[in-house]
Write a protein that holds these residues in place. Structure first.
Motif, PDB file in Angstrom:
ATOM      1  N   ALA A  36       0.846  -1.194   0.000  1.00 46.91           N
ATOM      2  CA  ALA A  36       0.000   0.000   0.000  1.00 46.91           C
ATOM      3  C   ALA A  36       0.885   1.249   0.000  1.00 46.91           C
ATOM      4  O   ALA A  36       0.623   2.205  -0.734  1.00 46.91           O
ATOM      5  CB  ALA A  36      -0.932  -0.007   1.202  1.00 46.91           C
ATOM      6  N   ASP A  37       1.961   1.226   0.809  1.00 42.21           N
ATOM      7  CA  ASP A  37       2.900   2.356   0.829  1.00 42.21           C
ATOM      8  C   ASP A  37       3.460   2.622  -0.569  1.00 42.21           C
ATOM      9  O   ASP A  37       3.556   3.768  -1.001  1.00 42.21           O
ATOM     10  CB  ASP A  37       4.075   2.075   1.780  1.00 42.21           C
ATOM     11  CG  ASP A  37       3.731   2.290   3.230  1.00 42.21           C
ATOM     12  OD1 ASP A  37       2.803   3.075   3.521  1.00 42.21           O
ATOM     13  OD2 ASP A  37       4.396   1.674   4.089  1.00 42.21           O
ATOM     14  N   ALA A  38       3.841   1.545  -1.263  1.00 42.69           N
ATOM     15  CA  ALA A  38       4.422   1.694  -2.599  1.00 42.69           C
ATOM     16  C   ALA A  38       3.412   2.301  -3.572  1.00 42.69           C
ATOM     17  O   ALA A  38       3.764   3.159  -4.390  1.00 42.69           O
ATOM     18  CB  ALA A  38       4.917   0.345  -3.108  1.00 42.69           C
ATOM     19  N   MET A  39       2.148   1.872  -3.477  1.00 43.24           N
ATOM     20  CA  MET A  39       1.140   2.429  -4.377  1.00 43.24           C
ATOM     21  C   MET A  39       0.843   3.888  -4.042  1.00 43.24           C
ATOM     22  O   MET A  39       0.658   4.708  -4.942  1.00 43.24           O
ATOM     23  CB  MET A  39      -0.136   1.585  -4.358  1.00 43.24           C
ATOM     24  CG  MET A  39       0.026   0.272  -5.115  1.00 43.24           C
ATOM     25  SD  MET A  39      -1.507  -0.666  -5.257  1.00 43.24           S
ATOM     26  CE  MET A  39      -2.295   0.191  -6.617  1.00 43.24           C
ATOM     27  N   VAL A  40       0.819   4.219  -2.758  1.00 44.59           N
ATOM     28  CA  VAL A  40       0.589   5.612  -2.361  1.00 44.59           C
ATOM     29  C   VAL A  40       1.729   6.485  -2.904  1.00 44.59           C
ATOM     30  O   VAL A  40       1.491   7.566  -3.449  1.00 44.59           O
ATOM     31  CB  VAL A  40       0.466   5.748  -0.828  1.00 44.59           C
ATOM     32  CG1 VAL A  40       0.518   7.209  -0.396  1.00 44.59           C
ATOM     33  CG2 VAL A  40      -0.819   5.087  -0.347  1.00 44.59           C
ATOM     34  N   ALA A  41       2.965   6.003  -2.784  1.00 45.91           N
ATOM     35  CA  ALA A  41       4.114   6.769  -3.289  1.00 45.91           C
ATOM     36  C   ALA A  41       4.022   6.938  -4.806  1.00 45.91           C
ATOM     37  O   ALA A  41       4.365   7.998  -5.340  1.00 45.91           O
ATOM     38  CB  ALA A  41       5.411   6.067  -2.910  1.00 45.91           C
ATOM     39  N   GLN A  42       3.544   5.903  -5.506  1.00 45.42           N
ATOM     40  CA  GLN A  42       3.492   5.973  -6.965  1.00 45.42           C
ATOM     41  C   GLN A  42       2.345   6.828  -7.477  1.00 45.42           C
ATOM     42  O   GLN A  42       2.509   7.601  -8.412  1.00 45.42           O
ATOM     43  CB  GLN A  42       3.378   4.560  -7.542  1.00 45.42           C
ATOM     44  CG  GLN A  42       3.380   4.549  -9.061  1.00 45.42           C
ATOM     45  CD  GLN A  42       3.436   3.141  -9.626  1.00 45.42           C
ATOM     46  OE1 GLN A  42       3.450   2.165  -8.907  1.00 45.42           O
ATOM     47  NE2 GLN A  42       3.439   3.060 -10.939  1.00 45.42           N
ATOM     48  N   TYR A  43       1.154   6.674  -6.869  1.00 41.56           N
ATOM     49  CA  TYR A  43      -0.035   7.326  -7.416  1.00 41.56           C
ATOM     50  C   TYR A  43      -0.511   8.527  -6.615  1.00 41.56           C
ATOM     51  O   TYR A  43      -1.366   9.276  -7.062  1.00 41.56           O
ATOM     52  CB  TYR A  43      -1.176   6.313  -7.546  1.00 41.56           C
ATOM     53  CG  TYR A  43      -0.805   5.111  -8.365  1.00 41.56           C
ATOM     54  CD1 TYR A  43      -0.451   5.242  -9.698  1.00 41.56           C
ATOM     55  CD2 TYR A  43      -0.824   3.846  -7.812  1.00 41.56           C
ATOM     56  CE1 TYR A  43      -0.112   4.146 -10.464  1.00 41.56           C
ATOM     57  CE2 TYR A  43      -0.491   2.738  -8.568  1.00 41.56           C
ATOM     58  CZ  TYR A  43      -0.128   2.892  -9.889  1.00 41.56           C
ATOM     59  OH  TYR A  43       0.202   1.806 -10.643  1.00 41.56           O
ATOM     60  N   GLY A  44      -0.010   8.672  -5.372  1.00 43.29           N
ATOM     61  CA  GLY A  44      -0.379   9.828  -4.571  1.00 43.29           C
ATOM     62  C   GLY A  44      -1.749   9.749  -3.919  1.00 43.29           C
ATOM     63  O   GLY A  44      -2.233  10.727  -3.377  1.00 43.29           O
ATOM     64  N   GLN A  45      -2.379   8.600  -3.948  1.00 42.73           N
ATOM     65  CA  GLN A  45      -3.699   8.430  -3.328  1.00 42.73           C
ATOM     66  C   GLN A  45      -3.594   7.380  -2.227  1.00 42.73           C
ATOM     67  O   GLN A  45      -2.812   6.438  -2.347  1.00 42.73           O
ATOM     68  CB  GLN A  45      -4.722   7.971  -4.368  1.00 42.73           C
ATOM     69  CG  GLN A  45      -4.894   8.910  -5.534  1.00 42.73           C
ATOM     70  CD  GLN A  45      -5.564  10.208  -5.126  1.00 42.73           C
ATOM     71  OE1 GLN A  45      -6.468  10.214  -4.302  1.00 42.73           O
ATOM     72  NE2 GLN A  45      -5.121  11.306  -5.709  1.00 42.73           N
ATOM     73  N   ASN A  46      -4.409   7.522  -1.174  1.00 40.32           N
ATOM     74  CA  ASN A  46      -4.346   6.540  -0.093  1.00 40.32           C
ATOM     75  C   ASN A  46      -5.694   5.843   0.135  1.00 40.32           C
ATOM     76  O   ASN A  46      -5.978   5.366   1.220  1.00 40.32           O
ATOM     77  CB  ASN A  46      -3.864   7.192   1.204  1.00 40.32           C
ATOM     78  CG  ASN A  46      -4.885   8.138   1.797  1.00 40.32           C
ATOM     79  OD1 ASN A  46      -5.783   8.623   1.109  1.00 40.32           O
ATOM     80  ND2 ASN A  46      -4.761   8.402   3.087  1.00 40.32           N
ATOM     81  N   THR A  47      -6.501   5.773  -0.890  1.00 35.85           N
ATOM     82  CA  THR A  47      -7.778   5.086  -0.806  1.00 35.85           C
ATOM     83  C   THR A  47      -7.784   3.949  -1.824  1.00 35.85           C
ATOM     84  O   THR A  47      -7.441   4.154  -2.985  1.00 35.85           O
ATOM     85  CB  THR A  47      -8.939   6.049  -1.090  1.00 35.85           C
ATOM     86  OG1 THR A  47      -8.821   7.169  -0.207  1.00 35.85           O
ATOM     87  CG2 THR A  47     -10.278   5.380  -0.865  1.00 35.85           C
ATOM     88  N   PHE A  48      -8.156   2.760  -1.365  1.00 36.77           N
ATOM     89  CA  PHE A  48      -8.099   1.576  -2.207  1.00 36.77           C
ATOM     90  C   PHE A  48      -9.475   0.922  -2.339  1.00 36.77           C
ATOM     91  O   PHE A  48     -10.329   1.064  -1.451  1.00 36.77           O
ATOM     92  CB  PHE A  48      -7.127   0.546  -1.616  1.00 36.77           C
ATOM     93  CG  PHE A  48      -5.713   1.043  -1.574  1.00 36.77           C
ATOM     94  CD1 PHE A  48      -4.880   0.894  -2.667  1.00 36.77           C
ATOM     95  CD2 PHE A  48      -5.209   1.664  -0.453  1.00 36.77           C
ATOM     96  CE1 PHE A  48      -3.576   1.354  -2.651  1.00 36.77           C
ATOM     97  CE2 PHE A  48      -3.904   2.130  -0.413  1.00 36.77           C
ATOM     98  CZ  PHE A  48      -3.086   1.979  -1.517  1.00 36.77           C
ATOM     99  N   VAL A  49      -9.664   0.198  -3.438  1.00 37.53           N
ATOM    100  CA  VAL A  49     -10.873  -0.600  -3.645  1.00 37.53           C
ATOM    101  C   VAL A  49     -10.456  -2.016  -4.023  1.00 37.53           C
ATOM    102  O   VAL A  49      -9.407  -2.224  -4.639  1.00 37.53           O
ATOM    103  CB  VAL A  49     -11.799  -0.018  -4.735  1.00 37.53           C
ATOM    104  CG1 VAL A  49     -12.428   1.282  -4.275  1.00 37.53           C
ATOM    105  CG2 VAL A  49     -11.077   0.149  -6.048  1.00 37.53           C
ATOM    106  N   LEU A  50     -11.285  -2.962  -3.638  1.00 38.05           N
ATOM    107  CA  LEU A  50     -11.095  -4.359  -4.022  1.00 38.05           C
ATOM    108  C   LEU A  50     -12.014  -4.642  -5.197  1.00 38.05           C
ATOM    109  O   LEU A  50     -13.223  -4.395  -5.118  1.00 38.05           O
ATOM    110  CB  LEU A  50     -11.443  -5.289  -2.855  1.00 38.05           C
ATOM    111  CG  LEU A  50     -11.390  -6.791  -3.170  1.00 38.05           C
ATOM    112  CD1 LEU A  50      -9.934  -7.236  -3.340  1.00 38.05           C
ATOM    113  CD2 LEU A  50     -12.069  -7.588  -2.067  1.00 38.05           C
TER     114      LEU A  50
END
Length: 169
Positions: A36-50
């Protein structure tokens, strides 16, 4: 809108361990904090969906967004269910589970492939019936698991009144 190029290389998804996954049963799906940290760093968003795609019937169901708290795994509750009245029986089949950031076009992490089967039919408790350890019954809208083999001789041996014989699920 941000367009993503690649998901983190280490991304993993895990689902509640079970020998079989049943339709209309809720499972916990976990996305590790490091990913999740890696995705936040890459995309700048901290909300996820399944995203859960039933490959047998070819439709996708999205979870409500889950906000990531730094350092904590992201968890989703997923219930493979017949979500479209025009597609009865759509829950059983092969499902691909993936995580994406909400509100951006991102590369999904996954898929984690899960096979779902029809939920077992649970019989109603009956006076006079013989039960083995592990048997599951319904009584007054609740499910109970037999914890001691017995025959339900008396009408007051109902699961709700006999905790030595039944465990409420």
């Amino acid at each position: 809108m941000t367009v993503a190029t690649a998901a983190p290389a280490s991304a993993q998804l895990a689902i509640t361990s079970a020998p079989v996954y049943y339709a209309d049963t809720t499972y916990t799906v976990t996305f590790p904090a490091a990913d999740a940290d890696a995705m936040v760093a890459q995309y700048g968003q901290n909300t996820f969906v399944l995203g859960a795609t039933n490959t047998t019937r070819t439709f996708t169901v999205w979870s409500p967004p889950v906000t990531y708290t730094a350092g904590q795994d992201v968890t989703f509750q997923w219930t493979p269910a017949d979500v479209t009245p025009t597609m009865p029986g759509s829950a059983p089949g092969v499902w691909n589970l993936s995580v994406e950031e909400a509100h951006v076009v991102s590369t999904p992490v996954g898929p984690l492939v899960v096979t779902v089967v029809a939920a077992p039919v649970v019989a109603a408790w009956q006076q006079g019936a013989t039960y083995q350890v592990g048997d599951v019954v319904t009584y007054n809208g609740a499910e109970y698991r037999c914890i001691q083999a017995h025959t339900a001789h008396a009408p007051n041996w109902t699961p709700d009144l006999t905790p030595a014989l039944w465990q409420k699920l």
